[in-house]
Design a protein around this motif. Structure first.
Motif, PDB file in Angstrom:
ATOM      1  N   LYS A 200       0.786  -1.266  -0.088  1.00 48.85           N
ATOM      2  CA  LYS A 200       0.059  -0.108  -0.072  1.00 48.85           C
ATOM      3  C   LYS A 200       0.803   1.285  -0.101  1.00 48.85           C
ATOM      4  CE  LYS A 200      -3.655   2.165   2.815  1.00 48.85           C
ATOM      5  NZ  LYS A 200      -4.453   2.222   3.850  1.00 48.85           N
ATOM      6  N   SER A 201       1.692   1.253   0.760  1.00 58.29           N
ATOM      7  CA  SER A 201       2.910   2.482   0.931  1.00 58.29           C
ATOM      8  C   SER A 201       3.458   2.552  -0.488  1.00 58.29           C
ATOM      9  CB  SER A 201       3.797   2.310   2.032  1.00 58.29           C
ATOM     10  OG  SER A 201       4.508   0.937   1.691  1.00 58.29           O
ATOM     11  N   ALA A 202       3.737   1.596  -1.176  1.00 58.44           N
ATOM     12  CA  ALA A 202       4.247   1.680  -2.554  1.00 58.44           C
ATOM     13  C   ALA A 202       3.511   1.830  -3.810  1.00 58.44           C
ATOM     14  CB  ALA A 202       5.269   0.395  -2.612  1.00 58.44           C
ATOM     15  N   ASN A 203       2.259   1.823  -3.340  1.00 58.65           N
ATOM     16  CA  ASN A 203       0.975   2.092  -4.397  1.00 58.65           C
ATOM     17  C   ASN A 203       1.205   0.900  -5.313  1.00 58.65           C
ATOM     18  OD1 ASN A 203       0.171   4.452  -3.355  1.00 58.65           O
ATOM     19  ND2 ASN A 203       1.580   5.741  -4.282  1.00 58.65           N
ATOM     20  N   ASP A 204       1.440  -0.282  -5.196  1.00 61.19           N
ATOM     21  CA  ASP A 204       1.806  -1.717  -5.947  1.00 61.19           C
ATOM     22  C   ASP A 204       0.333  -2.343  -5.804  1.00 61.19           C
ATOM     23  OD1 ASP A 204       2.532  -3.484  -7.359  1.00 61.19           O
ATOM     24  OD2 ASP A 204       4.515  -3.927  -6.067  1.00 61.19           O
ATOM     25  N   LEU A 205      -0.282  -2.111  -6.915  1.00 55.33           N
ATOM     26  CA  LEU A 205      -1.676  -2.785  -6.724  1.00 55.33           C
ATOM     27  C   LEU A 205      -1.420  -4.267  -7.434  1.00 55.33           C
ATOM     28  CD1 LEU A 205      -3.929  -0.542  -8.606  1.00 55.33           C
ATOM     29  CD2 LEU A 205      -3.949  -1.018  -6.296  1.00 55.33           C
ATOM     30  N   ASN A 206      -0.371  -4.593  -8.178  1.00 55.82           N
ATOM     31  CA  ASN A 206      -0.019  -6.072  -8.160  1.00 55.82           C
ATOM     32  C   ASN A 206       0.505  -6.799  -7.380  1.00 55.82           C
ATOM     33  OD1 ASN A 206      -0.669  -6.149 -11.152  1.00 55.82           O
ATOM     34  ND2 ASN A 206       1.286  -5.161 -11.786  1.00 55.82           N
ATOM     35  N   ALA A 207       1.003  -6.264  -6.057  1.00 54.70           N
ATOM     36  CA  ALA A 207       1.519  -6.963  -4.850  1.00 54.70           C
ATOM     37  C   ALA A 207       0.383  -7.166  -4.127  1.00 54.70           C
ATOM     38  CB  ALA A 207       2.405  -5.818  -4.182  1.00 54.70           C
ATOM     39  N   LEU A 212      -3.871 -11.444  -2.531  1.00 54.41           N
ATOM     40  CA  LEU A 212      -5.208 -12.016  -2.820  1.00 54.41           C
ATOM     41  C   LEU A 212      -5.299 -13.507  -3.529  1.00 54.41           C
ATOM     42  CD1 LEU A 212      -7.507  -8.989  -3.485  1.00 54.41           C
ATOM     43  CD2 LEU A 212      -7.460 -10.454  -1.461  1.00 54.41           C
ATOM     44  N   ALA A 213      -3.971 -13.587  -4.484  1.00 53.04           N
ATOM     45  CA  ALA A 213      -3.849 -14.881  -5.072  1.00 53.04           C
ATOM     46  C   ALA A 213      -3.773 -15.902  -3.930  1.00 53.04           C
ATOM     47  CB  ALA A 213      -2.653 -14.704  -5.940  1.00 53.04           C
ATOM     48  N   LYS A 214      -2.931 -15.642  -2.999  1.00 47.66           N
ATOM     49  CA  LYS A 214      -2.700 -16.581  -2.052  1.00 47.66           C
ATOM     50  C   LYS A 214      -3.539 -16.725  -0.736  1.00 47.66           C
ATOM     51  CE  LYS A 214       1.266 -18.832   0.188  1.00 47.66           C
ATOM     52  NZ  LYS A 214       2.675 -18.922   0.538  1.00 47.66           N
ATOM     53  N   TYR A 215      -4.037 -15.400  -0.465  1.00 44.86           N
ATOM     54  CA  TYR A 215      -4.835 -15.452   0.729  1.00 44.86           C
ATOM     55  C   TYR A 215      -6.188 -14.649   0.110  1.00 44.86           C
ATOM     56  CZ  TYR A 215      -0.449 -16.245   3.282  1.00 44.86           C
ATOM     57  OH  TYR A 215       0.699 -16.920   3.426  1.00 44.86           O
ATOM     58  N   PRO A 519       3.118 -15.527  -5.968  1.00 48.43           N
ATOM     59  CA  PRO A 519       3.146 -16.755  -5.295  1.00 48.43           C
ATOM     60  C   PRO A 519       2.207 -17.674  -5.789  1.00 48.43           C
ATOM     61  CG  PRO A 519       3.057 -14.764  -3.500  1.00 48.43           C
ATOM     62  CD  PRO A 519       2.951 -14.180  -5.163  1.00 48.43           C
ATOM     63  N   PRO A 520       2.618 -18.896  -5.817  1.00 43.62           N
ATOM     64  CA  PRO A 520       1.699 -20.083  -6.285  1.00 43.62           C
ATOM     65  C   PRO A 520       0.243 -20.059  -5.213  1.00 43.62           C
ATOM     66  CG  PRO A 520       3.449 -20.966  -5.026  1.00 43.62           C
ATOM     67  CD  PRO A 520       3.789 -19.450  -5.424  1.00 43.62           C
TER      68      PRO A 520
END
Length: 569
Positions: A200-207, A212-215, A519-520
């Motif tokens: 969130k602090s890096a404004n990284d939506l992909n992160a 959400l991909a893992k959790y 992450p897988p």
């Protein structure tokens, strides 16, 4: 038949929670009546001086503002001989009030839509939402049953992943009859929140999408994408993310946490409790946007009962949902019984909404004598305008009211030169106008408002001191020099949502390659990864890209292989 279904759902939920039986909702404490009688006796004493006569005038104004009786705390405050039972009644918190009792039949939007449109229409829409297209796929999905848990707030579709049990709820303490709770993360996933804060602090939506991909049920990540979808015009995707968040947080409830019982507090001051407040507030607004006003009212009652401090400002919209769902008698009961720092009728929203509620109750009354001992709607509207004259000009501008008569009314100095008097009052007036302005588009309410405004002008011609009395009431009720409601944004109570152009999203995207580095996702046994395909034609390209990173989204690629395999199994 639908009532039987609702009864079964409620019964099964109560069996799971094992809550105790509570007192009847309609019980009214006898102390109210005693206090009211004593207060009337004290009122007969003659004033000893001009100063006391002025105070008497102010007290009578406050008395006239009450719907049927003064709030309980006011009655006891004026009576020095209050009994111990009366004092105990005052100390009863809002959370235990029967007026906030939640009706589970009206809590879900699906039930209200069935009453409006019929079961066949709603079931057809739900089938389209929950299931892919072919009959083989439909049969496969029906056999899966990923989320058999029955929940109060939302109905999880079959393609949602199973709840990951990443959160739970702890009982912090018990004070009197109230249990205080807070959410906690499972130790195995406690690091996820740190990953989210870094992204969130890096404004990284992909992160965040990688989280959400893992959790898939991480609350803050879901709410982040809900806001993103909302500001991009993808309201259904936003609502789905909010519902997914509520589903996960409800699954984590403590066995003693029961919305139907009312003996709970979930303090907003605990950081991990905040996502539930945010999600429930957003869900309430989504219900209202869909036209499910009764469901929105029940959600608002739940939100208000969670924390007696009302951190999300549920008090400033609960009357609106009551009016839209035609719960007029309940609104009057709520204004009489709910306990807070100020008397509710001093707030702009309740001043005007109680007059509107009385107007519709008078209109629909079969026997006029039913309301003979109560103030009329015109009197209540006149009092609301005397207490908050600034509201009139704001309503005329916002609604808007274009009749030429309003121009003449606003030329009167009492309305045209009205000032809020305090930052707090100005803020709650802005919230009221933003949330309620649509009510004033009804012609019958415009006529009521106009009649009351003309009566105010006529009354002030005969006695100008009346305006000063009401100004004293207003100053006493909102005496703070600072804005006590600055934490509530006016935009949060608006029906309109500002849009976010796609070019403003690009700085937050790391690049398409990020999707392959996520992450897988932990695969579960069996057909748990069945997803409903989504349409992409005509949608925001940037939003489709972000949505494609979410683990439960499927655009139809390779559908036939996976689902055929499930059917064969």
């Amino acid at each position: 038949k639908e009532d039987e279904v609702h009864t079964d759902q409620t019964a099964s939920y109560t069996e799971e929670k094992q809550y105790v039986k509570k007192k009847p909702n309609g019980a009214v404490p006898e102390t109210n009546k005693k206090s009211k009688k004593k207060k009337k006796k004290g009122k007969a004493e003659p004033p000893a001086s001009t100063k006391l006569r002025d105070e008497k005038s102010l007290d009578s104004i406050l008395e006239d503002l009450a719907i049927e009786k003064r709030p309980m705390q006011k009655s006891v405050h004026q009576n020095d001989r209050a009994t111990g039972k009366e004092i105990e009644t005052i100390e009863m918190t809002a959370g235990t009030s029967s007026v906030l009792a939640i009706d589970p039949k009206h809590l879900k939007a699906e039930n209200e839509m069935r009453r409006i449109f019929g079961s066949k229409v709603v079931d057809s829409l739900e089938n389209q939402r929950n299931m892919p297209g072919t009959s083989r796929q439909v049969r496969g999905v029906r056999r899966v049953g990923l989320n058999p848990r029955r929940t109060l707030l939302v109905s999880p579709p079959g393609f949602w992943p199973a709840w990951d049990k990443s959160m739970s709820m702890d009982l912090v303490e018990t004070k009197g009859s109230l249990n205080y709770f807070r959410y906690v993360y499972d130790p195995s996933v406690s690091h996820v929140q740190e990953l989210f804060e870094a992204a969130k602090s890096a404004n990284d939506l992909n992160a965040i999408a990688a989280i959400l991909a893992k959790y898939p049920y991480h609350p803050d990540s879901l709410l982040t994408f809900a806001d993103l979808f909302k500001y991009s015009g993808e309201h259904q995707s936003s609502a789905d993310a909010v519902e997914k968040c509520l589903f996960a947080l409800e699954c984590a409830w403590h066995p003693l946490f029961n919305p139907l019982q009312g003996n709970y507090q979930l303090k907003y001051s605990h950081d991990l409790n905040k996502p539930f407040f945010t999600a429930l507030f957003s869900h309430m607004k989504n219900l209202d946007r869909r036209g499910c006003h009764r469901s929105a009212l029940e959600a608002c009652k739940f939100l208000l009962s969670l924390d007696s401090d009302d951190p999300k400002g549920a008090l400033f919209c609960i009357d609106y949902f009551a009016l839209r769902s035609q719960q007029y008698k309940w609104l009057e009961q709520f204004a009489e019984e709910y306990q807070c720092d100020n008397s509710l009728w001093l707030f702009p929203n309740f001043s005007f909404s109680l007059a509107i509620a009385r107007f519709y109750l008078e209109r629909d009354a079969e026997d006029v004598s039913d309301h003979a001992d109560k103030s009329t709607a015109v009197d209540l509207m006149k009092q609301a305008l005397m207490l908050h004259p600034l509201v009139l000009s704001k309503i005329v501008d916002k609604a808007p009211l274009k009749d030429s008569s309003w121009t003449q009314i606003l030329k009167n100095a009492f309305f045209g030169s009205a000032k809020p008097g305090s930052p707090s009052l100005e803020h709650v007036i802005n919230i009221y106008v933003e949330r309620h302005y649509i009510m004033w588009r009804f012609p019958e309410l415009q006529n009521l408002l106009k009649e009351a405004a003309l009566l105010v002008i006529e009354s002030l011609k005969h006695d100008s001191r009346e305006a000063q009395d009401w100004a004293c009431v207003r100053k006493e009720a909102f005496s703070s020099e600072k804005n006590e409601y600055s934490h509530l944004l006016v935009s949060d109570f608006s029906d309109t949502t500002p849009s976010l152009p796609p070019e403003e999203l690009r700085p937050f995207m790391v690049g398409p390659g990020m999707a392959h580095d996520m992450p897988p996702v932990e695969q579960e046994a069996g057909p748990e990864r069945i997803h409903a395909p989504l349409e992409v034609a005509g949608r925001n390209a940037a939003m489709v890209f972000l949505e494609s990173l979410l683990p439960w989204v499927n655009y139809g690629d390779n559908r036939h292989d996976g689902n055929d395999q499930h059917d064969d199994d």
